[in-house]
Design an enzyme around this catalytic site. Structure first.
Site, short mmCIF file in Angstrom:
data_model
loop_
_atom_site.label_atom_id
_atom_site.label_comp_id
_atom_site.label_asym_id
_atom_site.label_seq_id
_atom_site.Cartn_x
_atom_site.Cartn_y
_atom_site.Cartn_z
N HIS A 159 0.88 -1.19 0.00
CA HIS A 159 0.00 0.00 0.00
C HIS A 159 0.91 1.23 0.00
CE1 HIS A 159 -3.51 2.35 0.55
NE2 HIS A 159 -3.88 2.02 1.77
N HIS A 192 -2.10 -2.27 -9.74
CA HIS A 192 -3.19 -1.70 -8.95
C HIS A 192 -4.40 -2.61 -9.02
CE1 HIS A 192 -6.13 1.18 -7.42
NE2 HIS A 192 -5.08 1.72 -6.83
N ASP A 235 2.82 5.70 -6.61
CA ASP A 235 3.99 5.60 -5.73
C ASP A 235 5.31 5.53 -6.50
OD1 ASP A 235 2.68 5.68 -3.25
OD2 ASP A 235 2.03 3.61 -3.52
N ARG A 242 -19.04 -6.66 9.45
CA ARG A 242 -18.87 -7.97 10.06
C ARG A 242 -19.05 -9.00 8.95
NH1 ARG A 242 -17.96 -12.90 11.26
NH2 ARG A 242 -18.06 -13.46 13.47
N1 CMC Z 1 5.17 -6.58 -9.97
C1 CMC Z 1 5.11 -7.76 -10.60
N2 CMC Z 1 3.97 -8.41 -10.87
C2 CMC Z 1 2.84 -7.83 -10.44
C3 CMC Z 1 2.83 -6.61 -9.79
C4 CMC Z 1 4.04 -5.98 -9.54
N3 CMC Z 1 4.09 -4.81 -8.89
N4 CMC Z 1 1.55 -6.27 -9.49
C5 CMC Z 1 0.79 -7.27 -9.96
N5 CMC Z 1 1.57 -8.20 -10.53
C6 CMC Z 1 1.12 -9.44 -11.14
C7 CMC Z 1 0.75 -10.43 -10.07
O1 CMC Z 1 1.87 -11.19 -9.67
C8 CMC Z 1 -0.31 -11.23 -10.74
O2 CMC Z 1 0.33 -12.14 -11.62
P1 CMC Z 1 -0.25 -13.63 -11.81
O3 CMC Z 1 -1.62 -13.45 -12.38
O4 CMC Z 1 0.72 -14.26 -12.75
O5 CMC Z 1 -0.26 -14.24 -10.44
C9 CMC Z 1 -1.03 -10.20 -11.62
O6 CMC Z 1 -0.10 -9.17 -11.85
C10 CMC Z 1 -2.27 -9.64 -10.96
O7 CMC Z 1 -1.90 -9.01 -9.76
P2 CMC Z 1 -2.65 -9.18 -8.39
O8 CMC Z 1 -1.67 -9.64 -7.37
O9 CMC Z 1 -3.90 -9.96 -8.58
O10 CMC Z 1 -3.05 -7.73 -8.06
P3 CMC Z 1 -3.77 -7.29 -6.72
O11 CMC Z 1 -4.94 -6.50 -7.15
O12 CMC Z 1 -4.05 -8.41 -5.79
O13 CMC Z 1 -2.68 -6.39 -6.02
C11 CMC Z 1 -1.19 -4.59 -5.75
C12 CMC Z 1 -2.52 -5.04 -6.32
C13 CMC Z 1 -1.12 -3.08 -5.87
C14 CMC Z 1 -1.08 -4.95 -4.27
C15 CMC Z 1 -0.06 -5.26 -6.55
O14 CMC Z 1 -0.10 -4.82 -7.89
C16 CMC Z 1 1.29 -5.02 -5.94
O15 CMC Z 1 1.70 -5.75 -5.02
N6 CMC Z 1 2.05 -3.96 -6.40
C17 CMC Z 1 3.31 -3.63 -5.80
C18 CMC Z 1 3.11 -2.78 -4.56
C19 CMC Z 1 2.61 -1.40 -4.89
O16 CMC Z 1 3.13 -0.72 -5.75
N7 CMC Z 1 1.59 -0.93 -4.13
C20 CMC Z 1 0.99 0.39 -4.30
C21 CMC Z 1 -0.45 0.26 -4.70
S1 CMC Z 1 -1.20 1.76 -5.36
C22 CMC Z 1 -1.03 3.08 -4.33
C23 CMC Z 1 -1.01 2.81 -2.88
O17 CMC Z 1 -1.88 2.15 -2.33
O18 CMC Z 1 -0.08 3.28 -2.27
#
Ligand code: CMC
Length: 372
Positions: free
Chosen positions: A219, A258, A309, A353
């Protein structure tokens, strides 16, 4: 219970209604105003007022919120003492979380209800900026300083950190990041604040919990984590070699991806333009090479776009800010969105909840202790 209703990470689950922000693939609105419009025309103070009141301020109302921010900025001696006594190696986000909680014991706003909480939100917004700056100075062996009259909230934070009126460009860029970070509907930290609010707890508790949620690198912690990653490289070529390997190993790259935006984050686009200008102005093209060496394959090979970010980390770095201020600056802004959600949740509340699917042991008997 049907497993079909289970969505890990609550992905795709609608958990409430809001009139504060509209976050869709091609759209980000605060109270109906497009983020690009707000980012080019409004200051953080105007956006804070908008989020808390549902309308942009008139000149008089804007002066009113500025006056309140000024009134609430000075830190009590108890807070300064606690900051001095906090171990030096405590991460800034942890310090901020504890201090916000502690500040709650000295709440100057009397009463309960919507108006009192709106006032409390302004008080906390002001205190958070001052706490960040005071801790920054103490960590650098300097005494905290009094605020200077007439500065914007962004400029004031820089002034109270460095003891000098900031360069106008630095103040403008920090102000822009505060505008971009202010609100983003049901993200993890805002949802945390709403869950805490839904138990009829208080605003300070909700903000304290939200800070804990924002800290994580998935996040708000991603702005620091993204910059930590860029700092590993001395050139674009080094970054290129690393990202090729990282992608092959399916590593997570911080500052990308995202839950909602799958074709790019408007906030990142807005900030990236400014970042490129800043880097050219400072002659820091190497940083842009490194930035683009990671960005290019993420976008063109993985189709995963930078979120806000990613450009924010490098923008703060080029402005000379230390890494552990980045996520606290996110807090300094998002406190306004969290507070708006607290007000919204309080007005039409039902306790959160959700259910879970039990996957543990079947029912069993407690054996006597000598049989375990
Ligand atoms: N680097 C590499 N692969 C990624 C990334 C990344 N940053 N983000 C998503 N993917 C891949 C992920 O591994 C998955 O691949 P597969 O389908 O092969 O398993 C696919 O893309 C879909 O991703 P997801 O994990 O389902 O996405 P999510 O909605 O659960 O998570 C997220 C969203 C933001 C947590 C994630 O993209 C992430 O961990 N990003 C890196 C951390 C980050 O930059 N966070 C800031 C978020 S935005 C602003 C804020 O809140 O501060």
């Amino acid at each position: 219970m049907s497993e079909e209703r289970f969505s890990p990470g609550l992905a795709g689950v609608i958990a409430g209604e809001t009139s504060i922000a509209c976050v869709e693939q091609g759209k980000l609105l605060y109270r109906g105003y497009a983020i690009a419009d707000l980012a080019t025309t409004c200051t953080f103070e105007e956006v804070a007022y908008l989020l808390l009141n549902d309308e942009l301020p008139s000149a008089k109302q804007l002066q009113g919120i500025k006056d309140k921010l000024a009134k609430y900025r000075p830190l009590r001696s108890e807070i300064l003492d606690a900051l001095r006594r906090t171990p030096k190696d405590t991460p800034m986000m942890d310090v901020l979380r504890s201090m916000v909680s502690y500040t709650g014991h000295f709440d100057p706003v009397k009463g309960e209800g919507e108006e009192a909480d709106r006032e409390r939100a302004i008080w906390l917004t002001s205190q958070i900026g001052a706490i960040i700056a005071a801790r920054f100075r103490l960590m650098n062996g300097n005494e905290p300083i009094e605020p200077m009259d007439g500065l914007s909230h962004a400029a004031q934070i820089l002034y109270q950190c460095h003891g000098e009126v900031p360069d106008p460009l630095a103040a403008e860029l920090i102000d822009l990041t505060l505008v971009l970070y202010a609100e983003h509907d049901f993200n993890a930290s805002t949802f945390t604040a709403r869950v805490i609010c839904s138990t009829m707890s208080d605003l300070t508790s909700a903000i304290t919990g939200a800070i804990g949620a924002l800290k994580g690198p998935l996040h708000g912690g991603a702005n620091e984590a993204a910059m930590e990653m860029l700092c590993k490289f001395k050139s674009g070529d080094e970054a290129k070699a690393w990202i090729t390997n990282a992608l092959a190993n399916k590593e997570k790259v911080m500052g990308f991806g995202h839950r909602v935006y799958k074709n790019g984050d408007h906030r990142a686009d807005i900030l990236e333009g400014k970042l490129r200008k800043l880097a050219h102005q400072l002659g820091e093209e190497t940083w842009l090479d490194i930035y683009d060496a990671i960005r290019h394959p993420m976008v063109h090979e993985k189709h995963i776009f930078p979120n806000v970010d990613y450009p924010c980390g490098l923008t703060y770095y080029l402005l000379g800010l230390p890494l552990d201020l980045y996520t606290p600056l996110f807090v300094a802004s998002r406190i306004t969105g969290w507070s708006a959600h607290f007000l919204e949740q309080s007005i039409d509340n039902r306790i959160y909840r959700p259910l879970s699917i039990y996957v543990g042991h079947g029912e069993r008997k407690v054996p006597p202790i000598d049989e375990r």
